[in-house]
Motif scaffolding. Structure first.
Motif, PDB file in Angstrom:
ATOM      1  N   UNK A 104      25.777 117.234 -19.601  1.00 35.57           N
ATOM      2  CA  UNK A 104      26.935 116.269 -19.271  1.00 35.57           C
ATOM      3  C   UNK A 104      27.578 116.383 -20.457  1.00 35.57           C
ATOM      4  N   UNK A 105      29.080 116.478 -20.092  1.00 32.67           N
ATOM      5  CA  UNK A 105      29.892 116.450 -21.391  1.00 32.67           C
ATOM      6  C   UNK A 105      29.724 114.997 -22.159  1.00 32.67           C
ATOM      7  N   UNK A 106      29.975 115.267 -23.448  1.00 36.21           N
ATOM      8  CA  UNK A 106      29.955 114.063 -24.202  1.00 36.21           C
ATOM      9  C   UNK A 106      31.017 112.869 -23.776  1.00 36.21           C
ATOM     10  N   UNK A 107      30.485 111.782 -23.634  1.00 30.98           N
ATOM     11  CA  UNK A 107      31.074 110.707 -23.084  1.00 30.98           C
ATOM     12  C   UNK A 107      31.568 110.369 -21.534  1.00 30.98           C
ATOM     13  N   UNK A 108      30.714 111.328 -20.918  1.00 31.61           N
ATOM     14  CA  UNK A 108      30.938 111.266 -19.429  1.00 31.61           C
ATOM     15  C   UNK A 108      29.563 110.756 -18.737  1.00 31.61           C
ATOM     16  N   UNK A 109      29.545 110.100 -17.778  1.00 36.08           N
ATOM     17  CA  UNK A 109      28.533 109.471 -17.041  1.00 36.08           C
ATOM     18  C   UNK A 109      27.540 110.712 -16.116  1.00 36.08           C
ATOM     19  N   UNK A 110      28.422 111.603 -15.494  1.00 38.82           N
ATOM     20  CA  UNK A 110      27.783 112.555 -14.877  1.00 38.82           C
ATOM     21  C   UNK A 110      28.651 113.830 -14.686  1.00 38.82           C
TER      22      UNK A 110
END
Length: 571
Positions: free
Chosen positions: A55-61
């Motif tokens: 998951x991309x840093x700072x994202x929830x999903x």
């Protein structure tokens, strides 16, 4: 084929929407630009192991979605989808997967929620991913027999069907014999149990639909007072002086007078007369029903007791009276079998002996066909290896077990897929012994071996899309050109994606995608660009020379592309 791919918040990808075409798609770019990340995303989409680290840093999903188009109604994914209740419309299948920071995975196929295992099972028929050390089916010796059968499908399929039919009956007979030959004490316990059960069912003296009839009678008894009042009031409304039937009788009498005076009223008289006689019949019926009605509190108790007995039997032996009776018939047959156990064992043994002979004959015929096709496969793969400059390599389909290994049928371990156990063996160096394919470790040779096998089997496996992730590592020169031509040859039967650092492979591409990193709002992101002809020349020039692109490297790149066009034209 994979037609559309959408990736959101995956590793260093914020959002990518890609469209693909048939043929060979080559993906190139600088090391670390994110080429393998796209393959990782596709791997997850078809059921690969996921991790919150994707998951991309700072994202929830992270979200991945792919649209696959199915060209053939016989594609293996269609049958598997039906098994799981997934509908396929207009030959399209949409796979969707979310990975949340809490570790939860949500998978869907055509909008239907599925488990990861189902996604993986169906996804494996759509995409085949190959890395330098990951060769899936081709490197799994337990699947080599299936690959041989696929290769010789035209002849072998019918022989497999004939063998399977006999094997199914053989297994059922063997299971019954094994059950009858169990420990005598266990068999005695089983006999006592089912005899008790049958006696309980017989003593109940059940009738079909008895429970429904009892429930109907119960409802009547429980509503006796309301039912009696309704019938009594109805009867009183019709019968008696100045009641309904009396007034209709008066109406009929007057209409008779009117009809005598004017024949036009005769139809009305007839209608009134019919109503009178109908009401008269209803009155008599109501009187009879009232005479029959009798409140029976003891009968209600009897019904409750009988329904309770039936429900207990349902809990033990079936969901309905019919189910209970069917179960009783089955255990009655089993009691007869156990009681006459020895004679049944003799009959089953005799049947089993006959089936073993039939099974051996079918298995031998299948084995003979497999030996024929194994020789053809050996020749085909040897020819492919020569084209990849591995003419010294020896390939062999080795039969660890086949029909000819057995003299006594009692010793034959009959298997679901026949009598044969095979494995692919190779020797890549003259004088070296043949070894199992799975144990070959040389990177460049392994890549070429895999491409040779894949060229043969891609025509038979029915895989929608094949991905090669840097399988050309460790080769150069004429071998690199041969690998490029072989990868393109595979793409004539299946859509192929290839991550490569070889300019020869890039030149053979029908579609060339360039991956690069870029900065946006202080963050790194991956972007994908479809290269034009001129851009393709520049990129291949970079792959040839490195950072500095000269006129000479561009000319070399043009030559490679022209050579690729000429090669594809002759294939």
């Amino acid at each position: 084929m994979l037609q559309e791919l959408t990736i959101r918040n995956f590793a260093i990808i914020d959002e990518l929407n890609l469209s693909f075409d048939k043929g060979l798609t080559t993906i190139t770019g600088e090391t670390g630009a994110g080429k393998s990340i796209i393959i990782d995303a596709i791997h997850l989409l078809v059921g690969g192991r996921g991790s919150v680290e994707f998951i991309r840093h700072g994202e929830k999903k992270a979200e991945i979605e792919g649209l696959f188009t199915i060209q053939s109604n016989e594609h293996p994914c269609i049958e598997r989808a039906r098994e799981f209740g997934i509908e396929i419309e207009e030959g399209m299948m949409v796979l969707h997967r979310n990975i949340s920071t809490n570790g939860k995975n949500v998978c869907r196929i055509n909008g239907k929620l599925v488990t990861i295992s189902v996604l993986r099972e169906i996804g494996s028929t759509l995409v085949d991913i190959h890395g330098q050390h990951e060769h899936q089916e081709l490197m799994n010796e337990s699947l080599h027999l299936h690959l041989l059968d696929q290769y010789g499908k035209a002849d072998i399929e019918k022989a497999i069907a004939n063998y399977s039919e006999v094997y199914k009956n053989y297994e059922q007979t063997l299971s019954r014999l094994k059950k009858l030959s169990e420990n005598e004490q266990q068999m005695a316990h089983r006999l006592d149990l089912i005899q008790f059960q049958l006696k309980e069912i017989h003593n109940a003296d059940l009738r079909l639909n008895e429970d429904e009839e009892l429930l109907d009678e119960k409802r009547k008894l429980m509503n006796f007072e309301r039912l009696f009042d309704a019938l009594k009031t109805s009867f009183d409304a019709l019968q008696g002086e100045q009641r309904g039937l009396d007034w209709v009788s008066l109406l009929m009498s007057q209409m008779e007078t009117a009809a005598e005076l004017n024949k036009e009223y005769e139809p009305m008289l007839e209608a009134v007369s019919n109503c009178f006689y109908t009401l008269e019949d209803i009155t008599r019926n109501l009187s009879d029903e009232l005479d029959k009605l009798e409140f029976q509190p003891d009968r209600l108790n009897d019904i409750e007791s009988r329904l309770n007995e039936i429900n207990q039997l349902k809990r033990k032996y079936g969901q309905s009276i019919q189910g209970i009776l069917e179960y009783g018939a089955r255990i009655e047959e089993e009691i007869e079998t156990i009681t006459n156990r020895e004679s049944h064992i003799q009959k089953l043994q005799k049947s089993l002996s006959t089936m073993q002979k039939d099974l051996f004959l079918e298995g031998k015929q299948l084995s003979d066909l497999r030996h024929i096709w194994a020789k053809r496969l050996t020749e085909a793969i040897s020819n492919e290896l020569k084209q990849l400059y591995m003419d010294k390599t020896i390939f062999e389909v080795r039969f660890h077990q086949s029909a000819e290994n057995f003299l006594d049928m009692q010793d034959i371990p009959f298997r679901k897929d026949g009598l044969d156990i095979i494995e692919f063996y190779i020797s890549t160096n003259p004088g070296e012994p043949l070894k199992p394919l799975a144990k070959v470790a040389s990177g460049g040779e392994l890549s070429r071996m895999m491409l040779a096998l894949k060229t043969i089997f891609s025509k038979h496996q029915g895989i929608t899309s094949i991905i090669f992730d840097e399988v050309d590592t460790g080769v150069s020169g004429r071998v690199a050109q041969a690998i490029a031509e072989k990868i393109h040859q595979i793409s004539t039967n299946s859509q192929v994606f290839c991550i490569s650092h070889l300019p020869q492979v890039a030149a053979m591409a029908d579609t060339h995608l360039f991956i690069r990193k870029e900065m946006a709002d202080g963050r790194t992101r991956t972007s994908v660009k479809l290269l034009s002809h001129d851009e393709k020349i520049t990129e291949i020039g970079r792959m040839i020379s490195g950072v500095e692109i000269t006129d000479v490297t561009k000319e070399h790149a043009k030559e490679l592309i022209e050579l690729a066009y000429a090669t594809k034209a002759t294939n």
